[in-house]
Design a protein around this motif. Structure first.
Motif, PDB file in Angstrom:
ATOM      1  N   PHE A   1     -17.061   5.331 -28.009  1.00 23.28           N
ATOM      2  CA  PHE A   1     -16.273   5.780 -26.861  1.00 23.28           C
ATOM      3  C   PHE A   1     -16.994   5.394 -25.585  1.00 23.28           C
ATOM      4  N   CYS A   2     -16.235   5.325 -24.477  1.00 18.56           N
ATOM      5  CA  CYS A   2     -16.836   4.824 -23.231  1.00 18.56           C
ATOM      6  C   CYS A   2     -17.617   5.894 -22.483  1.00 18.56           C
ATOM      7  N   GLY A   3     -17.241   7.171 -22.669  1.00 22.23           N
ATOM      8  CA  GLY A   3     -17.943   8.245 -21.970  1.00 22.23           C
ATOM      9  C   GLY A   3     -17.506   8.394 -20.520  1.00 22.23           C
ATOM     10  N   LYS A   4     -16.570   7.567 -20.074  1.00 25.50           N
ATOM     11  CA  LYS A   4     -16.191   7.569 -18.652  1.00 25.50           C
ATOM     12  C   LYS A   4     -14.712   7.847 -18.416  1.00 25.50           C
ATOM     13  N   CYS A   5     -13.849   7.574 -19.394  1.00 26.92           N
ATOM     14  CA  CYS A   5     -12.412   7.744 -19.158  1.00 26.92           C
ATOM     15  C   CYS A   5     -12.047   9.239 -19.158  1.00 26.92           C
ATOM     16  N   GLN A   6     -10.800   9.520 -18.777  1.00 23.03           N
ATOM     17  CA  GLN A   6     -10.339  10.905 -18.671  1.00 23.03           C
ATOM     18  C   GLN A   6     -10.492  11.674 -19.993  1.00 23.03           C
ATOM     19  N   GLN A   7     -10.134  11.011 -21.104  1.00 28.72           N
ATOM     20  CA  GLN A   7     -10.227  11.668 -22.412  1.00 28.72           C
ATOM     21  C   GLN A   7     -11.683  11.977 -22.752  1.00 28.72           C
ATOM     22  N   CYS A   8     -12.573  11.023 -22.513  1.00 26.53           N
ATOM     23  CA  CYS A   8     -13.994  11.256 -22.787  1.00 26.53           C
ATOM     24  C   CYS A   8     -14.531  12.404 -21.934  1.00 26.53           C
ATOM     25  N   LEU A   9     -14.137  12.413 -20.657  1.00 30.90           N
ATOM     26  CA  LEU A   9     -14.651  13.440 -19.738  1.00 30.90           C
ATOM     27  C   LEU A   9     -14.203  14.842 -20.129  1.00 30.90           C
TER      28      LEU A   9
ATOM     29  N   LEU B   1     -10.085  10.090 -28.575  1.00 31.96           N
ATOM     30  CA  LEU B   1      -8.876   9.615 -27.886  1.00 31.96           C
ATOM     31  C   LEU B   1      -9.235   8.674 -26.737  1.00 31.96           C
ATOM     32  N   CYS B   2     -10.492   8.238 -26.698  1.00 37.69           N
ATOM     33  CA  CYS B   2     -10.983   7.351 -25.631  1.00 37.69           C
ATOM     34  C   CYS B   2     -10.069   6.134 -25.467  1.00 37.69           C
ATOM     35  N   ARG B   3      -9.812   5.781 -24.209  1.00 40.18           N
ATOM     36  CA  ARG B   3      -8.950   4.626 -23.938  1.00 40.18           C
ATOM     37  C   ARG B   3      -9.617   3.321 -24.338  1.00 40.18           C
ATOM     38  N   ASN B   4     -10.932   3.353 -24.487  1.00 43.07           N
ATOM     39  CA  ASN B   4     -11.665   2.155 -24.900  1.00 43.07           C
ATOM     40  C   ASN B   4     -12.263   2.344 -26.287  1.00 43.07           C
TER      41      ASN B   4
END
Ligand SMILES: [Zn+2]
Length: 348
Positions: free
Chosen positions: A92-100, A106-109
């Motif tokens: 996961f990216c750790g930065k997108c809305q889902q990660c936050l 559900l990470c967009r990346n």
């Protein structure tokens, strides 16, 4: 390093055991010396290839493994050199809305170790440090490798999504693989009554905690049996991973307000849905893939404290990966297929 690598998609015969070069690690990544790995359906899916899946070749699969950190990137804070670790294959990216908001699966990346990047069917693997959980030195790296992916998947499905509570009835159709055998143990741990359909090893399924076992070969209309057993009420939760072959009867087995949660479709993706049943009984159908960071950590605890004891079918060496992947597809397989890479040892 030595790895089970494939240069083209196809059946198990495309897997070669040979020397490959691992790239340099990035600042947020670590290099892991792999101790044990276990196979999942995903490995077969990735190896077979599909038009929807574009991955660069050669590829090394393997999304379930344990090992020891032997190199850390310059920006890594989560783990130190020498740590014994479990791996969450969900990147996961750790930065997108889902990660936050803590919903990393559900990470967009979103991508997967072993699918979108090289995995653990090799002597070494590179993963982001945030995908690791440090294990105590005494942890059984074989057991954790056998159970990580299935336990975190089943835990999210039953605990977070279906919200299983004591007194609920949970139906698990088609028990035989690693996921369903983890689900039986988790559903019992959450206080549910568990109904399982299987074609094999009924005594083992009972020993795992199933309250009622239906042989679906003898009872092809097994949802009628579920109906009788629940005194015409139906079940609160269905834990689906079979797909097309069980979908219709799984839906029919649900009680009013029941929830079906699915994380797989090994028999096909085109399940028939009676929409009338869905609205009349106010059913919920939920999908699930992998787990978030918190659920991953909880899953590792369930394995460490023995709540979930992974069922192991067989064990192969890394060199025998081709044989191991064939074993995964044999109908009488029961439980996980393990790959011993270095074994549970300490590094020099
Ligand atoms: Zn993200």
């Amino acid at each position: 390093m030595k790895a089970a690598v494939f240069y083209e998609h196809g059946d198990a015969s495309v897997i070669q055991y040979r020397e490959v070069e691992l790239p340099e690690i990035r600042p947020d990544e670590v290099k892991i010396e792999v101790h044990y790995a276990s196979l999942n359906r995903l490995d077969i899916f990735v190896r077979n290839g599909s038009p929807a899946l574009k991955i660069p070749l050669p590829h090394i699969s393997g999304s379930d493994f344990t090992g020891r950190v032997v190199e850390v990137g310059s920006k890594v804070k989560e783990v130190t050199l020498g740590a014994k670790v479990a791996v969450n294959a969900a990147k996961f990216c750790g930065k997108c809305q889902q990660c936050l908001r803590g919903e990393q699966s559900l990470c967009r990346n979103f991508s997967m170790v072993g699918e979108h990047s090289w995995g653990g069917l090799a002597e070494y693997a590179i993963v982001p440090a945030r995908n690791l959980q440090v294990l105590p030195e005494e942890a059984d790296c074989r057991k954790i490798a056998a159970g990580t992916l299935t336990t975190l998947t089943a835990w999210r499905m039953l605990s977070s999504l279906a919200n299983v509570r004591p007194g609920n009835t949970v139906l698990i159709p088609g028990a035989g693989g690693g996921l369903s055998t983890a689900a039986i143990q988790i559903a019992k741990y959450l206080g549910a009554k568990v109904i399982v359909t299987t074609s094999k090893k009924e005594e083992v399924v009972k020993a795992l905690g199933a309250d009622y076992v239906i042989n679906y070969i003898d009872n092809p209309n097994w949802s009628n049996e579920v109906w009788k057993y629940t005194k015409k009420k139906g079940v609160d939760v269905v834990f689906e991973s079979v797909g097309e072959a069980t979908w219709e009867q799984s839906l029919r087995s649900l009680a009013k307000g029941g929830v079906l949660v699915t994380a797989g479709a090994t028999t096909g993706f085109k399940g028939k849905t009676n929409i009338g049943l869905v609205f009349w009984k106010q059913l919920r159908i939920m999908g699930s893939t992998m787990a978030n960071r918190r659920e991953f950590e909880e899953a590792i605890h369930l394995l460490l404290n023995g709540t979930v004891e992974p069922v192991i079918d067989s064990e192969f060496t890394l060199e025998e990966t081709q044989e191991a992947e064939k074993r995964l597809e044999v109908p009488d397989r029961f439980g996980k297929v393990l790959i011993r890479v270095r074994g549970c040892q300490t590094t020099e």
